[in-house]
Design a protein around this motif. Structure first.
Motif, mmCIF file in Angstrom:
data_model
loop_
_atom_site.group_PDB
_atom_site.id
_atom_site.type_symbol
_atom_site.label_atom_id
_atom_site.label_comp_id
_atom_site.label_asym_id
_atom_site.label_seq_id
_atom_site.Cartn_x
_atom_site.Cartn_y
_atom_site.Cartn_z
ATOM 1 N N THR A 110 13.931 14.852 5.805
ATOM 2 C CA THR A 110 13.293 14.407 7.045
ATOM 3 C C THR A 110 13.941 15.066 8.255
ATOM 4 O O THR A 110 15.147 14.950 8.441
ATOM 5 C CB THR A 110 13.452 12.875 7.193
ATOM 6 O OG1 THR A 110 13.300 12.290 5.911
ATOM 7 C CG2 THR A 110 12.449 12.289 8.140
ATOM 8 N N GLN A 135 19.941 14.749 5.260
ATOM 9 C CA GLN A 135 20.335 14.613 3.854
ATOM 10 C C GLN A 135 19.588 15.647 3.022
ATOM 11 O O GLN A 135 18.355 15.663 3.038
ATOM 12 C CB GLN A 135 19.941 13.251 3.325
ATOM 13 C CG GLN A 135 20.348 12.074 4.175
ATOM 14 C CD GLN A 135 20.270 10.805 3.368
ATOM 15 O OE1 GLN A 135 21.120 10.541 2.530
ATOM 16 N NE2 GLN A 135 19.244 10.028 3.586
ATOM 17 N N ASN A 143 14.937 -1.453 -10.776
ATOM 18 C CA ASN A 143 15.944 -1.190 -11.809
ATOM 19 C C ASN A 143 17.322 -1.679 -11.357
ATOM 20 O O ASN A 143 18.051 -2.326 -12.117
ATOM 21 C CB ASN A 143 16.027 0.313 -12.113
ATOM 22 C CG ASN A 143 14.828 0.805 -12.916
ATOM 23 O OD1 ASN A 143 14.032 0.011 -13.402
ATOM 24 N ND2 ASN A 143 14.711 2.113 -13.051
ATOM 25 N N SER A 162 12.846 5.013 -4.677
ATOM 26 C CA SER A 162 11.546 4.380 -4.880
ATOM 27 C C SER A 162 11.680 2.882 -5.189
ATOM 28 O O SER A 162 12.742 2.383 -5.560
ATOM 29 C CB SER A 162 10.802 5.078 -6.019
ATOM 30 O OG SER A 162 11.379 4.719 -7.250
ATOM 31 N N GLU A 206 10.398 1.376 -7.708
ATOM 32 C CA GLU A 206 10.717 1.173 -9.134
ATOM 33 C C GLU A 206 12.228 1.268 -9.348
ATOM 34 O O GLU A 206 12.807 0.488 -10.117
ATOM 35 C CB GLU A 206 10.005 2.215 -10.007
ATOM 36 C CG GLU A 206 8.511 2.038 -10.125
ATOM 37 C CD GLU A 206 7.754 2.516 -8.887
ATOM 38 O OE1 GLU A 206 8.349 3.228 -8.051
ATOM 39 O OE2 GLU A 206 6.569 2.175 -8.740
ATOM 40 N N GLU A 242 19.075 0.337 -18.475
ATOM 41 C CA GLU A 242 17.951 1.138 -18.970
ATOM 42 C C GLU A 242 18.502 2.219 -19.904
ATOM 43 O O GLU A 242 19.561 2.789 -19.642
ATOM 44 C CB GLU A 242 17.284 1.796 -17.753
ATOM 45 C CG GLU A 242 16.050 2.593 -18.058
ATOM 46 C CD GLU A 242 15.514 3.309 -16.807
ATOM 47 O OE1 GLU A 242 14.333 3.592 -16.790
ATOM 48 O OE2 GLU A 242 16.295 3.582 -15.879
ATOM 49 N N PHE A 297 8.660 16.405 7.337
ATOM 50 C CA PHE A 297 9.402 16.765 6.129
ATOM 51 C C PHE A 297 9.584 18.273 6.026
ATOM 52 O O PHE A 297 8.722 19.034 6.451
ATOM 53 C CB PHE A 297 8.656 16.322 4.871
ATOM 54 C CG PHE A 297 8.731 14.849 4.618
ATOM 55 C CD1 PHE A 297 9.944 14.236 4.375
ATOM 56 C CD2 PHE A 297 7.585 14.084 4.614
ATOM 57 C CE1 PHE A 297 10.013 12.878 4.134
ATOM 58 C CE2 PHE A 297 7.640 12.716 4.376
ATOM 59 C CZ PHE A 297 8.855 12.115 4.146
ATOM 60 N N LEU A 343 19.211 16.002 -0.506
ATOM 61 C CA LEU A 343 19.460 15.400 -1.819
ATOM 62 C C LEU A 343 18.320 15.684 -2.791
ATOM 63 O O LEU A 343 18.516 16.305 -3.829
ATOM 64 C CB LEU A 343 19.634 13.880 -1.667
ATOM 65 C CG LEU A 343 20.768 13.394 -0.771
ATOM 66 C CD1 LEU A 343 20.733 11.873 -0.635
ATOM 67 C CD2 LEU A 343 22.124 13.819 -1.341
ATOM 68 N N SER A 344 17.097 15.231 -2.462
ATOM 69 C CA SER A 344 15.952 15.331 -3.386
ATOM 70 C C SER A 344 15.613 16.790 -3.677
ATOM 71 O O SER A 344 15.752 17.653 -2.810
ATOM 72 C CB SER A 344 14.721 14.653 -2.784
ATOM 73 O OG SER A 344 15.009 13.324 -2.470
ATOM 74 N N TRP A 400 11.758 17.214 0.870
ATOM 75 C CA TRP A 400 11.580 15.917 1.554
ATOM 76 C C TRP A 400 12.691 15.621 2.549
ATOM 77 O O TRP A 400 12.972 14.453 2.818
ATOM 78 C CB TRP A 400 11.457 14.748 0.565
ATOM 79 C CG TRP A 400 10.473 14.932 -0.513
ATOM 80 C CD1 TRP A 400 10.692 14.776 -1.851
ATOM 81 C CD2 TRP A 400 9.097 15.316 -0.375
ATOM 82 N NE1 TRP A 400 9.554 15.048 -2.550
ATOM 83 C CE2 TRP A 400 8.552 15.389 -1.676
ATOM 84 C CE3 TRP A 400 8.267 15.621 0.712
ATOM 85 C CZ2 TRP A 400 7.235 15.733 -1.914
ATOM 86 C CZ3 TRP A 400 6.955 15.984 0.465
ATOM 87 C CH2 TRP A 400 6.463 16.023 -0.826
ATOM 88 N N GLY A 428 12.523 16.313 -8.765
ATOM 89 C CA GLY A 428 12.557 14.851 -8.726
ATOM 90 C C GLY A 428 13.705 14.320 -7.889
ATOM 91 O O GLY A 428 14.754 14.966 -7.786
ATOM 92 N N GLY A 429 13.496 13.145 -7.303
ATOM 93 C CA GLY A 429 14.508 12.563 -6.428
ATOM 94 C C GLY A 429 15.139 11.304 -7.007
ATOM 95 O O GLY A 429 16.251 10.931 -6.633
ATOM 96 N N SER A 430 14.439 10.638 -7.931
ATOM 97 C CA SER A 430 14.970 9.364 -8.444
ATOM 98 C C SER A 430 16.251 9.575 -9.241
ATOM 99 O O SER A 430 17.213 8.819 -9.120
ATOM 100 C CB SER A 430 13.933 8.685 -9.336
ATOM 101 O OG SER A 430 12.775 8.398 -8.598
ATOM 102 N N GLY A 481 10.812 6.324 0.352
ATOM 103 C CA GLY A 481 11.967 6.705 1.175
ATOM 104 C C GLY A 481 13.184 5.865 0.832
ATOM 105 O O GLY A 481 13.078 4.664 0.639
#
Ligand SMILES: Cc1cc2nc3c(=O)[nH]c(=O)nc-3n(C[C@H](O)[C@H](O)[C@H](O)COP(=O)(O)OP(=O)(O)OC[C@H]3O[C@@H](n4cnc5c(N)ncnc54)[C@H](O)[C@@H]3O)c2cc1C
Length: 402
Positions: free
Chosen positions: A162, A127, A376, A370, A372, A388, A212, A129-130, A160, A134-136, A367
């Motif tokens: 993998t 993948q 959400n 996150s 957090e 949010e 990574f 993506l990140s 990141w 930032g990845g979130s 992974g």
């Protein structure tokens, strides 16, 4: 022809495994190091054996090289193969996330080529993506793919990823339109990792692992055939990918083959052995160990509860985040408990592995998105709390402040 029953399939698998797959030596279990080239070669070899034996891709459709069977057959196979070395590192992300997403969203040709090659053990997928920014906020990616002379030209960076050093193809999310809100200007591409225009570097983590990678794209050229799904509809593909990731991380994917641990680090710490090693068997140590073991037991029950809830519709699909969150909390507690018991002995000598493991305690909380972000999702999509605030909602991406 009458379909083979699950019991008959399991019996045939049992005999085949005994003749063809390496039996695990309990005193010397296989250690799949995702940072080592040799582990990936070994996994490809074992996958090829499964394919040649007719046991690869049990739940993938036949036209793409699988067996087209129900999850009950996969579960029966999983129960049979616990004592054998399996190519477990290919499960995630290659099969459970990348191939599953390709199956749902890609063109007929992409499915035929990529899924079949992965099932044969010829290709590994990752993948992309990140990003370093930032990845979130995945929909906020800034790697750009621009249309030039009938080609897509990609510039930017990913991080990141993998096992990308050992991979053949990656699912790359890039921005193709900056004039529309962030979710509407993305496109997913399938890229060969060794393409000219990609510079791949390995990242050394604090615990020494080099699994990574980061990739830099300098005028990487892609064609329309490399687009997965539709241009500017990449968020649809990415959403599907995240859905499969949540299921995979929670242990609920029918595309995973084998349920054993990739290596010893996946097992819960042996608290009794630890307490003996430091010569301390107090109530405090027992209490701490019991608490961690109970968390693992609750996690295992929760996986089953949420899996069934999503299947029967009593829970929304996003409830997968409950498993994801509790899994991370349970792993953190286990790692903390082991270090609490080992004390200063955990950073030297025989118990050094306890301290080393502590260095990567945060991985489960990052992974697959996150902890957090999982909170959400649970708040907004499972419990129905207000969304949010987002300053970029509905705003063309080129007008969003970064
Ligand atoms: C083991 C592992 C494997 C991974 N494999 C891959 C892979 O193969 N491919 C890939 O592309 N990526 C991979 N990643 C990256 C992973 O997806 C990201 O680490 C993750 O999405 C978080 O992004 P970030 O690290 O950039 O943190 P950021 O997005 O920069 O976030 C930093 C911190 O801010 C918090 N935060 C951010 N936004 C919010 C918000 N709205 N509300 C509350 N808190 C917030 C986050 O929770 C976090 O604590 C992997 C990560 C790990 C640990």
């Amino acid at each position: 022809m009458r379909e083979e029953s699950v019991a008959q399939f399991a019996e045939r698998a049992r005999a085949w495994l005994a003749d063809n797959m390496p039996r695990i030596d309990p005193d010397n279990p296989p250690f799949a190091d995702r940072g080592a080239e040799a582990s990936w070669q070994r996994a490809r070899e074992l996958q090829r054996r499964l394919y040649d034996g007719g046991f690869a891709g049990i739940c993938f459709p036949r036209e793409y090289g699988g067996l087209g069977l129900d999850i009950e057959y996969q579960k029966a196979f999983d129960a049979e193969c616990v004592d054998y070395e399996m190519p477990l590192i290919l499960n995630t992300p290659t099969f459970t996330i990348c191939c599953a997403t390709i199956l749902d969203t890609a063109s007929e040709e992409q499915k035929r080529q990529r899924i079949s090659a992965a099932l044969r053990g010829d290709e590994v997928l990752v993948q992309l993506l990140s990003e370093p920014s930032g990845g979130s906020d995945l929909a906020g990616v800034i790697t750009r793919a621009e249309r030039r002379d009938g080609k897509w030209v990609v510039n930017g960076a990913k991080t990141w990823s993998t096992g990308a050093f050992a991979a053949d193809y990656g699912l790359l999310l890039a921005r193709t339109n900056w004039d529309v809100p962030k979710h509407d200007g993305l496109t997913m591409f399938l890229v060969r990792i060794d393409s000219p225009g990609i510079t791949l570097r390995r990242i050394t983590q604090v615990n020494g692992s080099t699994e990574f990678c980061e990739e830099f794209f300098d005028n990487l050229e892609l064609s329309d055939d490399d687009v997965v799904g539709e241009v500017d509809r990449g968020w649809d593909v990415a959403s599907r990918q995240l859905y499969h990731e949540r299921r995979a991380v929670g242990g609920g994917s029918e595309f995973a083959s084998g349920t054993g641990s990739e290596n010893a680090q996946d097992h819960p710490p042996d608290y009794v052995a630890l307490a003996r090693a430091i010569g301390c068997d107090s109530d405090r140590v027992r209490g701490a160990a019991g608490r961690a073991l109970v968390h693992r037991a609750v996690r295992d029950q929760l996986i089953d509860h949420v899996y069934r809830g999503v299947l029967d519709g009593s829970l929304p699909a996003s409830a997968g985040s409950l498993i994801r969150l509790f899994h991370a909390e349970a792993i953190e507690l286990e790692v903390d408990t082991a270090l609490e018991i080992a004390g200063t002995s955990g950073v030297v000598g025989e118990l050094l592995s306890v301290g080393e493991r502590y260095l990567s305690r945060q991985t489960a909380a990052l992974g697959g998105g996150s902890t957090e972000m999982a909170r959400n999702v649970i708040g907004e999509r499972v419990l129905g709390f207000p969304r949010e605030y987002a300053a970029d909602r509905g705003v063309p991406f080129n007008q969003v402040k970064h």
